[in-house]
Design an enzyme around this catalytic site. Structure first.
Site, mmCIF file in Angstrom:
data_model
loop_
_atom_site.group_PDB
_atom_site.id
_atom_site.type_symbol
_atom_site.label_atom_id
_atom_site.label_comp_id
_atom_site.label_asym_id
_atom_site.label_seq_id
_atom_site.Cartn_x
_atom_site.Cartn_y
_atom_site.Cartn_z
ATOM 1 N N ARG A 36 41.465 37.275 42.565
ATOM 2 C CA ARG A 36 40.936 35.305 42.443
ATOM 3 C C ARG A 36 42.518 35.592 42.669
ATOM 4 O O ARG A 36 43.292 35.690 42.325
ATOM 5 C CB ARG A 36 40.551 35.276 41.226
ATOM 6 C CG ARG A 36 40.540 33.846 40.797
ATOM 7 C CD ARG A 36 39.381 33.368 39.336
ATOM 8 N NE ARG A 36 38.168 33.791 39.658
ATOM 9 C CZ ARG A 36 37.293 33.220 39.625
ATOM 10 N NH1 ARG A 36 37.835 32.093 37.516
ATOM 11 N NH2 ARG A 36 36.226 33.054 38.900
ATOM 12 N N LYS A 60 27.130 42.266 34.308
ATOM 13 C CA LYS A 60 26.753 41.589 36.192
ATOM 14 C C LYS A 60 26.060 43.125 36.526
ATOM 15 O O LYS A 60 24.986 42.732 36.972
ATOM 16 C CB LYS A 60 28.228 41.244 36.564
ATOM 17 C CG LYS A 60 26.775 40.317 38.213
ATOM 18 C CD LYS A 60 28.782 39.843 38.470
ATOM 19 C CE LYS A 60 28.303 38.401 37.770
ATOM 20 N NZ LYS A 60 29.524 37.695 39.414
ATOM 21 N N LYS A 72 38.434 43.421 37.825
ATOM 22 C CA LYS A 72 38.996 42.220 38.704
ATOM 23 C C LYS A 72 40.060 41.886 38.579
ATOM 24 O O LYS A 72 40.899 42.473 38.065
ATOM 25 C CB LYS A 72 38.210 40.843 37.266
ATOM 26 C CG LYS A 72 37.923 39.211 38.562
ATOM 27 C CD LYS A 72 36.302 39.410 38.927
ATOM 28 C CE LYS A 72 36.397 37.857 39.251
ATOM 29 N NZ LYS A 72 35.051 38.512 39.845
ATOM 30 N N ASP A 111 36.558 36.530 45.889
ATOM 31 C CA ASP A 111 35.894 35.631 44.798
ATOM 32 C C ASP A 111 37.069 33.898 45.049
ATOM 33 O O ASP A 111 37.244 33.960 46.373
ATOM 34 C CB ASP A 111 37.156 36.708 43.815
ATOM 35 C CG ASP A 111 36.422 36.017 41.979
ATOM 36 O OD1 ASP A 111 35.664 36.017 41.478
ATOM 37 O OD2 ASP A 111 36.857 34.735 41.320
ATOM 38 N N SER A 142 29.844 37.525 51.502
ATOM 39 C CA SER A 142 28.223 37.846 49.914
ATOM 40 C C SER A 142 27.758 36.164 49.595
ATOM 41 O O SER A 142 27.269 36.070 48.882
ATOM 42 C CB SER A 142 29.451 38.308 48.550
ATOM 43 O OG SER A 142 30.276 37.912 48.254
ATOM 44 N N THR A 146 24.502 35.064 46.968
ATOM 45 C CA THR A 146 25.264 34.799 45.934
ATOM 46 C C THR A 146 24.331 33.701 45.399
ATOM 47 O O THR A 146 23.243 33.534 44.343
ATOM 48 C CB THR A 146 27.011 34.367 45.822
ATOM 49 O OG1 THR A 146 27.540 35.119 45.935
ATOM 50 C CG2 THR A 146 26.636 34.086 44.204
ATOM 51 N N ALA A 233 31.365 25.840 40.483
ATOM 52 C CA ALA A 233 32.364 25.662 40.210
ATOM 53 C C ALA A 233 33.121 26.386 39.310
ATOM 54 O O ALA A 233 32.491 27.959 39.364
ATOM 55 C CB ALA A 233 32.759 24.098 40.722
ATOM 56 N N ALA A 255 28.528 30.127 38.811
ATOM 57 C CA ALA A 255 29.997 29.707 38.404
ATOM 58 C C ALA A 255 29.893 30.976 37.071
ATOM 59 O O ALA A 255 29.128 31.132 36.274
ATOM 60 C CB ALA A 255 30.236 28.578 37.533
ATOM 61 N N ASN A 256 30.561 31.723 37.279
ATOM 62 C CA ASN A 256 31.455 32.522 36.669
ATOM 63 C C ASN A 256 32.064 32.425 35.270
ATOM 64 O O ASN A 256 32.848 31.115 35.438
ATOM 65 C CB ASN A 256 32.254 33.726 37.210
ATOM 66 C CG ASN A 256 32.242 34.996 37.729
ATOM 67 O OD1 ASN A 256 30.921 35.112 37.370
ATOM 68 N ND2 ASN A 256 32.658 34.694 39.259
HETATM 69 C C1 PPY Z 1 31.257 38.504 41.409
HETATM 70 O O1 PPY Z 1 30.288 38.632 41.934
HETATM 71 O O2 PPY Z 1 32.301 37.923 40.219
HETATM 72 C C2 PPY Z 1 32.451 38.984 42.410
HETATM 73 O O3 PPY Z 1 33.656 39.639 41.626
HETATM 74 C C3 PPY Z 1 32.034 39.348 43.473
HETATM 75 C C4 PPY Z 1 32.812 40.335 44.971
HETATM 76 C C5 PPY Z 1 31.290 40.289 45.828
HETATM 77 C C6 PPY Z 1 31.547 41.553 46.758
HETATM 78 C C7 PPY Z 1 32.210 42.711 45.876
HETATM 79 C C8 PPY Z 1 32.239 42.409 44.907
HETATM 80 C C9 PPY Z 1 32.956 41.064 44.123
#
Ligand code: PPY
Length: 349
Positions: A36, A60, A72, A111, A142, A146, A233, A255-256
């Site tokens: 990030r 996750k 992260k 990210d 990716s 997602t 977001a 969103a995380n």
């Molecule tokens: C996430 O899913 O929150 C990520 O960190 C994205 C991601 C996508 C691919 C490999 C590692 C992390």
């Protein structure tokens, strides 16, 4: 108590910026999680974000049933700092050095604020990077995966609430039209959903127009009279206050870290609003990247794993209902079970 296996924090040799790499857990396998690159009031705020985001990555992977751990990386940019190409490259090299020094305990990916091209720069220094562009051997962007994974989670919720996994005719409010949010909005529009959308960037209204969506301001959209709200977001949109204002029947988005505090999940449950934990709904990107790049499965198999988020959410909603729990409790128990099974030495009870 520090819950993390290791957290490295450096002042980048080239960028002079705070580079934070948090490895929450490698109990299930080497840690993965995105980089990030974002503005923070100070490095401590970036540090706190890295701790929370890396812990969410552990959950996750555990809930997705994949043998990876949670990590992260965060580079805390001072408010208002603009990045030219040289500074960006300096930052990415600093991050790459930090990753290389962890000898494979952590691999990064894209990210908020980073892209496959940035992963290519990191890949010049270390192999521990996902989602480089396809011509460099990576799995690329990716975000479409997602978006597909979030759609799968939405189908499970739709079946529970309305008896059909189709989102045609359903009204949804999508908050954020970045790569994932806009992709998801397109998938939903193609299926005949009725969309209300917003973004902090008023320019994104053109995406809204293209989709035939209704545009609302970011302040208004959470209280929109829709079936499902889709946070796509930045995090912490669900506070005690916004939870009280919601008029939807479910909140499901990519969103995380959507909850400002964990108790908001209970408030939503009391209001009979289904909240699918963000780390379940947003797993499509990592599932695809890890499946294709680490496990070397075919694109079809990787997509099938992303679509399986629908079954995961189905099972979580079932378990939650049977035990009178929130889906958040059901998900965190599942994660905990999988993690403790992994760390328990063979033969012990
Ligand atoms: C996430 O899913 O929150 C990520 O960190 C994205 C991601 C996508 C691919 C490999 C590692 C992390």
């Amino acid at each position: 108590m520090l819950d993390h296996e290791q957290v490295a924090i450096h002042t980048g040799r080239r960028s002079r910026l705070p580079v934070i790499v948090a490895v929450h857990s490698t109990a299930l396998g080497p840690a993965a999680g995105g980089l990030r690159l974002w503005h923070y009031p100070d490095w401590r705020a970036g540090f706190t974000d890295a701790l929370r985001l890396s812990a969410a990555m552990t959950s996750k992977f555990a809930v997705a049933g994949l043998p990876s751990g949670g990590g992260k990386a965060v580079v805390a940019l001072p408010e208002g700092m603009e990045l030219d190409a040289d500074r960006r490259r300096d930052i990415l090299r600093d991050v790459a050095d930090a990753i290389a020094s962890l000898s494979g305990a952590y691999a990064t990916g894209p990210d908020v604020g980073t892209s496959p091209d940035d992963m290519a720069v990191i890949g010049e220094t270390t192999p521990h990077v996902f989602c480089r562009p396809a011509h460099l051997g990576g799995s690329g962007d990716s975000s479409p995966h997602t978006a597909q994974g979030t759609l799968a989670a939405l189908r499970a919720v739709s079946r529970r609430l309305y008896g059909t996994s189709s989102l045609g005719g359903r009204s949804l409010a999508v908050i954020g039209l970045g790569r994932v949010g806009a992709g998801l909005a397109r998938l939903l529009a193609a299926e005949g959903a009725v969309l209300t959308v917003t973004d902090i960037d008023p320019d994104e209204q053109k995406i809204s127009d293209g989709l035939g969506a209704v545009w609302r301001s970011p302040d208004e959209i959470l209280a929109a009279d829709v079936d499902i709200v889709v946070p796509a977001a930045l995090g912490s949109v669900l506070t005690r206050q916004t939870a009280a204002d919601l008029r939807c029947r479910a909140v499901v988005g990519p969103a995380n870290n959507q909850l400002a505090t964990p108790d908001v999940a209970d408030l939503l449950h009391q209001r009979d609003i289904i909240w699918v934990p963000d780390y379940v709904a947003s797993a499509g990107g990592v599932i695809d990247a890890v499946s294709t790049e680490l496990h070397r499965v075919s694109a079809d198999e990787a997509r099938a794993r992303v679509r399986a988020i629908e079954d995961t959410v189905d099972a979580l909603l079932d378990t939650a209902q049977r035990h009178g729990q929130t889906p958040a409790q059901a998900a965190s128990e599942l994660a905990r079970r999988r993690l403790s099974a992994a760390v328990r030495p063979t033969g012990s009870p």
